[in-house]
Every structure is written in structure tokens, then in C-alpha cells.
Write an enzyme that holds these catalytic residues in place. Sequence first.
Site, mmCIF file in Angstrom:
data_model
loop_
_atom_site.group_PDB
_atom_site.id
_atom_site.type_symbol
_atom_site.label_atom_id
_atom_site.label_comp_id
_atom_site.label_asym_id
_atom_site.label_seq_id
_atom_site.Cartn_x
_atom_site.Cartn_y
_atom_site.Cartn_z
ATOM 1 N N GLU A 1 -15.150 9.871 4.638
ATOM 2 C CA GLU A 1 -15.163 10.471 2.893
ATOM 3 C C GLU A 1 -14.265 12.368 3.819
ATOM 4 O O GLU A 1 -13.440 13.065 2.703
ATOM 5 C CB GLU A 1 -15.714 10.364 1.928
ATOM 6 N N CYS B 1 2.103 3.294 -4.473
ATOM 7 C CA CYS B 1 1.988 4.564 -5.481
ATOM 8 C C CYS B 1 1.727 5.900 -4.269
ATOM 9 O O CYS B 1 1.076 6.274 -5.065
ATOM 10 C CB CYS B 1 0.802 4.353 -6.393
ATOM 11 N N CYS C 1 7.508 0.075 -6.089
ATOM 12 C CA CYS C 1 7.816 -0.461 -7.613
ATOM 13 C C CYS C 1 7.217 -2.608 -7.086
ATOM 14 O O CYS C 1 6.344 -2.836 -7.649
ATOM 15 C CB CYS C 1 7.316 0.463 -9.015
ATOM 16 N N CYS D 1 4.060 -3.976 -6.364
ATOM 17 C CA CYS D 1 3.117 -3.451 -6.957
ATOM 18 C C CYS D 1 1.995 -4.169 -7.222
ATOM 19 O O CYS D 1 2.694 -4.791 -8.640
ATOM 20 C CB CYS D 1 3.761 -1.872 -7.838
ATOM 21 N N CYS E 1 2.057 -0.540 -16.258
ATOM 22 C CA CYS E 1 2.073 0.270 -15.834
ATOM 23 C C CYS E 1 3.524 1.327 -16.751
ATOM 24 O O CYS E 1 4.890 0.585 -16.626
ATOM 25 C CB CYS E 1 3.494 0.667 -14.491
#
Length: 347
Positions: free
Chosen positions: A35, A190, A197, A200, A206
Site C-alpha cells: 500500500e 475506469c 466503459c 465496465c 454510471c
Amino acid sequence: MSDFAERLLVWFDGAGRHDLPWQHPRSPYRVWLAEIMLQQTQVRTVIPYYQRFTAALPSLSALAQAPLDQVLALWSGLGYYSRARNLHRTAGMCMDNHNGELPCDFAALSALPGIGRSTAGAILAQAHGLPFPILDGNVRRVLCRLHGIDDWPGAAATQQQLWGLAQSHLPDTRLADYTQAQMDLGASVCTRSTPRCDACPLRDQCAAHREQRTAQLPARRSKPALPQRETHMLLVLDKQQRLLLTRRPPTGIWPSLWSLPQVRDTGEADRWLAGIIKTGKSPQQLGEPLLHTFSHFRLQITALHYAMVQAKPIAGDNPDMQWRSLDALDQIGLPAPVRRLISRLAA
Ligand code: SF4
């Protein structure tokens, strides 16, 4: 489970990333390290650094016991070196105050150096399966587009709105997969400039897709032009092919890293070098000036090369200055633009 989470998890099972090094095994230490490395840096850049780092320092106690110089050397090239120093400090604090483990309590975890709200959430969700949201750049972008949020996502009020949405979408189970799925969707579908899209799983919910506003969202903050500063860096090589290095001060840019001596101009270079080498050599400019961009200014660096100099002993055994063989530069932390300048010597 929310519709958002359900669609995302189905998509993740077929198209997400399941073989990242920090997923196998997925211990708190390994998730935390990933992370921190992934802040500001893409997965494909991080992977070789991550593998090198965990091979050298496989546990939190190994990291706590390692000298900071070794940690910085393993980090060298990833940039944003405060991340490496915070890792080292946090490892020491966990050894002293948390029985040698990263705490699994949100308040204690997010109080440690370098671990903000989103990073703490990512560690708790991925390493312990706990229901905490994340809000990194990828998630912010997806949420702004999905919900048609017009305001700049860095504004405090927008952040608050986004955290609320992230919380509301959380599933009850599979928190590790869900967290990874959000990152993967933002990184591979994205994306910032060309969202796919058609691929997606959230397409029919969306707002940005529906209203054809994917290019406008998330809103950008208008940035003032960065000021530019100039400096000279000295590549001073002695007859044994050793390079003169100085350690940066503990604050400012590249804190505590080894670097090249830095001066304003050739006059200052001559004065500075007078106590260090037998002078009389004129430097050669090495290539075109290099332009490096920091968050708040741009630095134009002119490299001056002094070849085959005769070194004097370093006065007072100064620990912040050394002559180092060109073959041994991999073992220390050097800023990436400094490494680029040094590589010009080979050319
Ligand atoms: S439909 Fe397009 S803009 Fe909307 S979340 Fe999916 S990829 Fe992003």
C-alpha cells in the site's frame, strides 16, 4: 450486499488481478508495504521493488532492525522518500508499542507515520477482512464518475461526500477482494484518460457514461504554473574511478539521501572543491541540463564533470561525504535524477 459491490466482485472474479505478490501470502506487513509503495506509483513499477524489498527485509522486525540507509537503498528510484522513512519509523514503533505487529485497530493503525485513513482501511480490509472503505485516486475517480460529482475531489466537502459513498457501498463479505477490485477497476477500466466503459460492470448505473462526461469528471483543480529553479551538480571522479558523494540534509528535497554535490555556479564549485581535491582542473558540462519536476517547483540541473582528479583526505572524517566506487552505487539510496546524471558518465 450493495449492487455496486456485487457487480464489482463478479467482474473481479473474471477480470481482476489475483496474482500480485502481496496477495500471496497476504500478511499485514506485506499488504502495508504494498500500500505504501503503491501511493503515487503504478503496480507494474512497484512489483520489482516490492520483490527486492521483501527478499531483503521479509518481516516487520527485519525492517525495524535494518539501518535506514539500507531501507533507502531498497527504495531508491521509487521517489517520495518520506514513505521509506515513515515505513522504517513505523516498524520501530510497532516493535516498541504493538508487540512487533501492525495494530488491527483502526485508530491505532491510522495514527502511525505514513498511514492515512485510506491506507489503514486497505490494510484492515485486505489483511483482516474488516469492513473499512478506501479512497485512493482510483476509487475517487470511479465514484466521481459513477455519481456524477462535479466538484473537485480534493476539496474537503467533496472528500466527505466520497467517504460517505465509499462506506455505503461496502459489502459484508470478501472485503479483501472487494478492495482489490476497486483498485483494479480504476487502474484497468475506469482509467483517467480513456475509460473503457464498454467493459465496465457499472456502465448502466454510471452518470458520467450516461451523460457523456467521462472526459470532464473528476473535475480538475486549476493549477498555477510551477516556478523553475536552477542548480549545478558536480560529478567529481578521482583516478580510481570513485565518485564524490554528499548526504542531503534531513529536511528539504531528497532528505538524508546520498547525492551529488550541488552548487549555484562554477565559481562556487571551485571554492567548494578547493578543500577536497587538488584543483586546477576545469569541468566539462555533461550533456544538456536535466529538468526534474517536484510537486511545487521544477529544477533545472546542469551537470559538471571533473575527471581524474586527485582527492585530498576528507576533513574530520565527515560522515556526510564519501568517495564511492562507481560499481558500488547500487548499495545506497540515490534520487532517480541523480542516477540519470551519473549514467551519463558511462555514455
Ligand atoms: S462506465 Fe465508464 S466512466 Fe463509468 S465507472 Fe465505468 S468505466 Fe468509469
